[in-house]
Write a protein that holds these residues in place. Structure first.
Motif, short mmCIF file in Angstrom:
data_model
loop_
_atom_site.label_atom_id
_atom_site.label_comp_id
_atom_site.label_asym_id
_atom_site.label_seq_id
_atom_site.Cartn_x
_atom_site.Cartn_y
_atom_site.Cartn_z
N TYR A 323 0.80 -1.23 0.00
CA TYR A 323 0.00 0.00 0.00
C TYR A 323 0.83 1.28 0.00
N ALA A 324 2.16 1.18 0.01
CA ALA A 324 2.98 2.39 0.02
C ALA A 324 2.90 3.10 -1.33
N ARG A 325 2.92 4.43 -1.28
CA ARG A 325 2.95 5.24 -2.51
C ARG A 325 4.26 6.03 -2.51
N GLU A 326 4.20 7.32 -2.77
CA GLU A 326 5.43 8.11 -2.78
C GLU A 326 5.76 8.59 -1.37
N PRO A 327 7.06 8.60 -0.99
CA PRO A 327 7.45 9.06 0.35
C PRO A 327 6.99 10.50 0.61
N LEU A 328 6.65 10.78 1.86
CA LEU A 328 6.23 12.12 2.25
C LEU A 328 7.46 13.01 2.43
N ASP A 329 7.35 14.27 2.02
CA ASP A 329 8.49 15.19 2.15
C ASP A 329 8.35 16.09 3.37
N PHE A 330 7.51 15.67 4.32
CA PHE A 330 7.32 16.47 5.53
C PHE A 330 7.14 15.53 6.72
N ALA A 331 7.33 16.08 7.91
CA ALA A 331 7.15 15.31 9.14
C ALA A 331 5.84 15.69 9.80
N ILE A 332 5.14 14.69 10.32
CA ILE A 332 3.89 14.98 11.02
C ILE A 332 4.00 14.53 12.47
N SER A 333 3.19 15.13 13.31
CA SER A 333 3.12 14.74 14.71
C SER A 333 1.96 13.78 14.89
N PRO A 334 2.18 12.62 15.53
CA PRO A 334 1.12 11.63 15.64
C PRO A 334 -0.05 12.04 16.51
N ARG A 335 0.17 12.93 17.44
CA ARG A 335 -0.92 13.35 18.30
C ARG A 335 -0.62 14.72 18.90
N LYS A 336 -1.66 15.40 19.29
CA LYS A 336 -1.48 16.71 19.93
C LYS A 336 -0.93 16.52 21.33
N LYS A 337 0.09 17.32 21.65
CA LYS A 337 0.63 17.26 22.99
C LYS A 337 -0.23 18.09 23.93
N LYS A 338 -0.25 17.67 25.18
CA LYS A 338 -0.99 18.44 26.17
C LYS A 338 -0.28 19.78 26.41
N LYS A 339 -1.04 20.72 26.90
CA LYS A 339 -0.49 22.04 27.18
C LYS A 339 0.63 21.91 28.20
N LYS A 340 1.75 22.59 27.93
CA LYS A 340 2.90 22.51 28.81
C LYS A 340 2.57 23.08 30.19
N ILE A 341 3.02 22.38 31.20
CA ILE A 341 2.73 22.76 32.58
C ILE A 341 4.04 23.13 33.29
N ASP A 342 3.99 24.14 34.12
CA ASP A 342 5.14 24.48 34.96
C ASP A 342 4.98 23.74 36.28
N PHE A 343 5.65 22.61 36.39
CA PHE A 343 5.51 21.77 37.59
C PHE A 343 6.24 22.35 38.79
N SER A 344 7.06 23.38 38.56
CA SER A 344 7.77 23.97 39.70
C SER A 344 6.81 24.79 40.57
N LYS A 345 5.70 25.17 39.97
CA LYS A 345 4.67 25.84 40.76
C LYS A 345 3.79 24.79 41.40
#
Length: 431
Positions: A323-345
């Motif tokens: 099922y492979a076609r032509e290689p992709l010329d870009f990188a994708i992120s598999p999932r949205k990351k959660k909002k960054k948290i400042d754990f020092s607080k």
């Protein structure tokens, strides 16, 4: 980062026999196979548990053709805090089975259901649909956790929406769909394989119904990312990252032989002759990146298809996956990351209570989420930091104040990674 030597999940094949005769099945021995003796199969299960796996999936053939060893195996899993899942067609389940299953904690059943149309169901499985429907009702009434998979092929390729509706109306909470894969054991499976247009049409239909059923319609097929012309459109159905062929998951037969996956014929060793850990250390070879995929910008998150399905279709996986076609010329992120948290607080957070932990030979940790079946791997240094974090859950601000700026930043990055992987949960999370 450390390597996970023992798989998180192992398929244990209790029998090759099956009362169904599905043409797309990878197991061609289902009518002539013989069962090994009870003690031998139970020893296979026992040694698999002792190897340190987190989940055993009892499969076949049809596992309810070996009720004696199936229920003993589940009992062993429960005793050793190993998740037990049964892959079954559920048509043979009776009232006594329901009673026994109800006595176990956390055991779930994952069953195959061909079609909502009784004629199509019979044509594919050579067995009446009514038996499976009766079992679904019994299992749901008993409160046993079940989910289903609809394997789509040429005979039922237009049935997904009707079949999903039929199952949801019965009370099934989650319906997965997949596409039949050719395998090297039975070449007839090649005749069942769907075209690219067929698969895209099914995905288009699934997108509509996924929203209708509150995301309870899912899929996780190993298809190269370049198969899709509109990645954003199909992203929620795409399986990211490569399969665990020969490492992350493995199949062990009723007589102890280990194969890299349920479809593979090549034997890695026998768990009755040597520990599973030693088998994998001796035989594991990382699946090579196909030549065509090396230029792809998203190869780091792509499943790169199924090596066995590619081989069965007469193609060389080392060159290009099915099922492979032509290689992709870009990188994708598999999932949205959660909002960054400042754990020092000051934050109120805890460690995911569903985690199972295994220490690896190099001092690293493998963490397994029993609810989502997700695996996270920590290096030895990360393990030491994780232990330190765990000890200071009630006083994280105190821990941060004891660190210099660089160490504090590194700890914050580490905690955000753990948060993204649902290892550390902020109390406001819905997880």
């Amino acid at each position: 980062m450390n390597k996970m030597i023992v798989p998180s999940t192992v398929f244990v094949e209790l029998t090759e026999k099956c009362n169904y005769q599905c043409i797309h099945c990878y197991n061609p021995f289902r009518t002539v196979a013989k069962h090994p003796d009870f003690d031998q199969t139970l020893e296979v299960i026992n040694r698999t548990i002792k190897s340190g796996v987190f989940e055993i999936i009892f499969t076949g053939g049809e596992p309810f053709l070996r009720r004696d060893v199936l229920f003993e195996g589940i009992a062993l899993c429960e005793k050793n805090n190993v998740k037990a899942t049964i892959h079954s067609n559920i048509s043979l389940i009776n009232a006594e089975d329901i009673k026994k299953l109800s006595g176990f904690k956390g055991t779930s059943i994952y069953f195959n259901f061909c079609s909502s149309d009784p004629k199509t169901f019979r044509k594919i499985s050579n067995f009446p649909q009514e038996n499976a429907v009766r079992s679904i009702k019994r299992l749901l009434a008993a409160g046993i956790n079940i989910s289903t998979n609809v394997v789509l092929q040429k005979q039922n390729k237009n049935d997904l929406s009707d079949t999903a509706k039929f199952l949801f109306n019965l009370g099934v909470k989650r319906v997965n769909f997949s596409f039949v894969s050719a395998n090297c054991v039975d070449q007839r499976t090649k005749d069942c394989v769907l075209s690219r247009n067929d698969i895209l049409k099914i995905y288009d239909d699934a997108i509509i119904h996924k929203k209708k059923y509150n995301n309870a319609l899912t899929s996780g097929q190993s298809i190269p990312l370049c198969f899709f012309s509109e990645l954003d459109k199909y992203k929620e159905f795409i399986k990211f990252n490569r399969c665990g062929y020969g490492a992350g998951t493995i199949k062990i037969s009723q007589n102890g032989t280990a194969n890299p996956c349920p479809k593979a014929e090549n034997v890695l060793g026998n768990i009755l002759d040597e520990p599973l850990k030693d088998i994998i250390k001796r035989t594991y070879k990382k699946i090579p990146i196909p030549m065509k995929c090396k230029k792809c910008g998203s190869r780091h998150v792509c499943s790169m298809g199924c090596p066995e399905a590619t081989k069965a279709m007469g193609k060389k996986y080392s060159f290009s996956p099915l099922y492979a076609r032509e290689p992709l010329d870009f990188a994708i992120s598999p999932r949205k990351k959660k909002k960054k948290i400042d754990f020092s607080k000051e934050q109120k957070f805890l460690v995911n209570k569903n985690l199972k932990v295994r220490k690896e030979d190099d001092g690293g940790l493998t963490l397994y989420d029993g609810r989502t079946q997700k695996v996270s791997i920590l290096s030895p240094n990360e393990n030491a930091l994780f232990v330190r974090v765990h000890k200071h859950l009630d006083d994280m601000t105190g821990l941060f104040s004891s660190l210099d700026e660089n160490a504090s930043d590194n700890l914050n990055l580490f905690l955000n990674r753990l948060h993204n992987e649902n290892i550390v949960l902020v109390t406001s999370d819905n997880s």
